[in-house]
Design an enzyme around this catalytic site. Structure first.
Site, short mmCIF file in Angstrom:
data_model
loop_
_atom_site.label_atom_id
_atom_site.label_comp_id
_atom_site.label_asym_id
_atom_site.label_seq_id
_atom_site.Cartn_x
_atom_site.Cartn_y
_atom_site.Cartn_z
N GLY A 54 -4.67 -10.02 12.83
CA GLY A 54 -5.67 -8.99 13.05
C GLY A 54 -7.04 -9.63 13.20
N LEU A 55 -8.08 -8.83 12.99
CA LEU A 55 -9.42 -9.36 13.18
C LEU A 55 -9.69 -10.55 12.26
CD1 LEU A 55 -11.59 -6.17 13.69
CD2 LEU A 55 -10.90 -7.86 15.38
N HIS A 278 -9.62 9.03 3.75
CA HIS A 278 -10.50 9.28 4.90
C HIS A 278 -10.54 10.79 5.16
CE1 HIS A 278 -12.43 8.94 8.76
NE2 HIS A 278 -12.47 7.63 8.67
N SER A 296 -11.79 9.26 14.28
CA SER A 296 -12.85 8.36 13.85
C SER A 296 -13.97 9.07 13.09
CB SER A 296 -13.44 7.66 15.07
OG SER A 296 -14.63 6.97 14.73
N ARG A 342 -17.16 8.42 2.67
CA ARG A 342 -15.82 9.00 2.82
C ARG A 342 -15.27 9.60 1.54
NH1 ARG A 342 -13.27 4.16 6.61
NH2 ARG A 342 -14.44 4.72 8.49
N HIS A 406 -6.23 5.88 3.85
CA HIS A 406 -6.67 5.10 4.99
C HIS A 406 -6.76 3.60 4.68
CE1 HIS A 406 -8.71 3.96 8.61
NE2 HIS A 406 -9.86 3.72 8.01
N GLU A 430 -8.88 -7.32 4.66
CA GLU A 430 -8.46 -6.25 3.76
C GLU A 430 -7.47 -6.74 2.71
OE1 GLU A 430 -6.76 -1.62 3.95
OE2 GLU A 430 -6.90 -2.84 5.79
N ARG A 440 -15.16 1.92 0.56
CA ARG A 440 -15.70 1.20 1.71
C ARG A 440 -16.47 2.14 2.61
NH1 ARG A 440 -14.33 0.73 6.89
NH2 ARG A 440 -12.23 1.57 6.68
N LEU A 446 -14.24 -3.80 9.96
CA LEU A 446 -14.28 -4.76 11.06
C LEU A 446 -15.31 -5.84 10.77
CD1 LEU A 446 -14.08 -2.34 14.13
CD2 LEU A 446 -12.28 -3.12 12.58
#
Length: 642
Positions: A54-55, A278, A296, A342, A406, A430, A440, A446
């Site tokens: 992933g990222l 979320h 989103s 959130r 989420h 994560e 968060r 990201l």
């Protein structure tokens, strides 16, 4: 057998030995300078395994290879670009202050510590805010197509928990575009021969030799072959564990196996009960739904959240006049309105509605103010996705939303250098706990993933690899042979049970139990109920689970069974953590600890620490190691968004 009243024991405290002292503004620069380096010629003789693409994992593998290290990269997907980061929608935070609206590195730092309800480390968060400005430059240089204003400058929008516009985005596809940037960098290194890529390969255990992480045991998901891979260091970038709840916004394949097996080998697990709900998810549609879909948080820039004032109002949303609508977030939190964090938005939505009725996210005002074309340019793909799933056109009918699991703020404990408690094992993105505290802020996942992968890990891993290489290993080593034998035995046991219940039925029951007793709201009675039921359900799993097929070929039920078995053990630790933390903070809301008006009531006197848990065996009370949190630059206070 009832869960013992003594759910854990307390061990020695733990401290972060690598965070520099002195001014917080210069700590990261001073740490990078003090870290030992490996010269370019010697890097070719150092090897690193990176699990996850992933990222965090993709950027780390690409950057380490660019530096000259020999890298092996692993993912269970068909391709690195299938990592779940590709599903992220809304944006990535950075303190660029392009809008000249008062943003700064310090403000991003402050908002993040406050948004995490003062349960995160100041040093880590400040570093994240500093690096955020470099991430955007890195990604633009890679060709990431961020949205731009009419004049050509990068555009930004707002996310929850902030009163500035610091979120850079690419419509509702930000994660996809950022991941493709990291993927291209990774593919370049694969072509150059500096990264050895292993797709369709799942890590099933960590090899620890002489108290160092030296490799992993994996299973080829196509052939079923179990094999070993060795390196001087291992990096886990395997994401979060939200699928312990069965229904979540995570991809179905997301799991806890890599970090849980590392935990069983000695890595401490921090704050497992800190899970994020979320507020803008498409509501559950049936009992046998396999996952949930996120809409989103960026939609809350222009969408207004409301419910009918009369909870028994059965009229269609478009038939309910303004006078009969309650825009409850705007009413309850006027300073931030629909852009509260959130955890706060989710609890407010839950308290004012229910799963069947849900709440509405309405774009009528935005369409009247901006025009349908402008709204489409900002959110068009998100609106299309919603329409395909629900059949409703959000340009004409308000979206229906409801909170859902989420993100997970907990994860393996790491120090300032991202080292776990096992030397040589690094944990990024994560998969670690380090930056977000108890909640968060949107668009910060990201940011953390790319900060860890592009900048933090490459900046400090040389300090460890300066002592490498650590000598050859092969499958004949007793520790390696024992680890492989354990993996093979576990696979064999799962196939041999041949019971009468599907893996999915166990996962669904565990998930429902976790949602009911350790979800949006927890209390002692419910957590103790869960701690009695989870061991019973786990024992039943090993006696009754049905895994068809064999282990010598593609067998997705076998994959799932191993992951659900790990979820049972993790779920128990999550409930122990939630039970021991008798306060409310961020995403962890204990109903016994609330203010008179129903908000979370934090207990800084007794719980201002990271809870790092030591594994002692299945069903055995874990050991709690506390890392006290020190606040020198942000004074903990009652969070107010009104």
């Amino acid at each position: 057998m009832p869960y013992p009243d003594r759910t854990y024991t307390e061990g020695a405290p733990i401290t972060d030995q690598r965070v520099p002292a002195g001014p917080i503004e210069t700590r990261w620069d001073r740490r990078r300078f003090s870290a030992r380096l490996v010269n370019p010629a010697n890097r070719r003789n150092r090897s690193v395994i990176v699990v996850g693409t992933g990222l965090a994992g993709g950027s780390a593998a690409a950057t380490l290879a660019e530096l000259g290290y020999q890298v092996k990269s692993f993912c269970y997907q068909d391709s690195p670009r299938r990592a779940h980061s590709i599903a992220a929608q809304g944006g990535i935070n950075a303190a660029k202050n392009y809008r000249n609206d008062g943003d700064s590195v310090h403000r991003l730092f402050y908002d993040t510590v406050k948004g995490g309800d003062f349960r995160s480390r100041e040093s880590n968060v400040h570093r994240l805010a500093q690096i955020s400005v470099e991430i955007i430059d890195q990604c633009v240089a890679q060709g990431v197509p961020f949205a731009r204003e009419y004049g050509g400058l990068l555009d930004t929008r707002s996310f929850g928990g902030a009163q500035v516009s610091r979120t850079f985005y690419a419509r509702g596809q930000t994660g996809q575009q950022l991941l493709l940037g990291a993927y291209q960098a990774l593919e370049r290194q694969i072509a150059a021969g500096r990264v050895e890529m292993h797709p369709r390969t799942e890590m099933l255990d960590l090899i620890v030799v002489d108290d160092r992480a030296r490799g992993i045991v994996v299973r080829d998901l196509v052939t079923g072959a179990v094999s070993t891979h060795f390196a001087d260091a291992v990096v886990l970038a395997t994401g979060g564990y939200g699928n312990v709840f069965h229904l979540s916004t995570n991809a179905k394949g997301c799991n806890t196996t890599a970090i849980w097996r590392a935990h069983r080998r000695g890595a401490l697990f921090a704050n497992p009960c800190f899970t994020q709900i979320h507020p803008t998810c498409i509501p559950i549609s049936g009992d046998h739904q396999s996952k949930l879909t996120l809409m989103s948080e960026s939609l809350r820039n222009d969408g207004r959240v409301w419910v009918p004032r009369d909870p028994h109002d059965t009229r269609a949303p478009n038939d309910i006049p303004e006078a009969d609508r309650d825009y409850f977030l705007e009413r309850m939190y006027p300073a931030f309105g629909n852009l509260v964090p959130r955890d706060i938005a989710s609890r407010a939505a839950k308290n004012i509605s229910d799963e069947k009725r849900g709440v509405y996210l309405d774009f009528a005002d935005a369409i009247d103010r901006l025009g349908a074309l402008a709204v489409e340019q900002r959110y068009g793909n998100l609106f299309e996705m919603y329409q395909r799933i629900t059949g409703d056109d959000p340009y004409r009918t308000p979206m229906r939303i409801y909170p859902a699991v989420h993100y997970t703020m907990g994860g393996l404990w790491v120090d300032y250098d991202l080292r776990s408690t096992i030397p040589g094992l690094y944990v990024i993105g994560e998969a670690n706990f380090s930056d977000h505290g108890a909640n968060r802020l949107g668009a910060s996942a990201l940011m953390q993933g790319l900060a860890d992968g592009y900048f933090v890990l490459p900046g400090v891993i040389g300090d460890y690899l300066a002592d490498a290489p650590f000598g050859p290993l092969d499958d004949s080593h007793p520790v390696v042979a024992d680890t492989v034998s354990e993996v093979r035995g576990r696979v064999k046991t799962l196939l041999a049970v041949d019971g009468d219940r599907t893996v999915e039925s166990f996962h669904r029951e565990l998930g429902r139990l976790m949602w009911d007793e350790c979800g949006m709201e927890r209390d002692e009675e419910g957590l103790r109920k869960a701690l009695e039921r989870i061991p019973e359900l786990r024992e039943e799993f090993w006696q009754r689970v049905k895994v068809p097929g064999t282990g010598e070929r593609l067998n997705q039920e076998l994959e799932k069974a191993g992951r659900v078995a790990d979820f049972f053990e993790l779920a128990e630790l999550m409930c122990v953590d939630a039970l021991h933390r008798a306060e409310s903070c961020g995403g962890h809301f204990r109903s016994e600890s609330r203010t008179p008006d129903g908000e979370a009531l934090r207990d800084d006197a007794n719980y201002s620490y990271v809870a790092a848990w030591e594994y002692t065996g299945v069903g055995q009370p874990p050991v709690l190691h506390k890392e006290e949190l020190v606040f020198e630059h942000v004074t903990p206070s009652t969070r107010s968004y009104s």
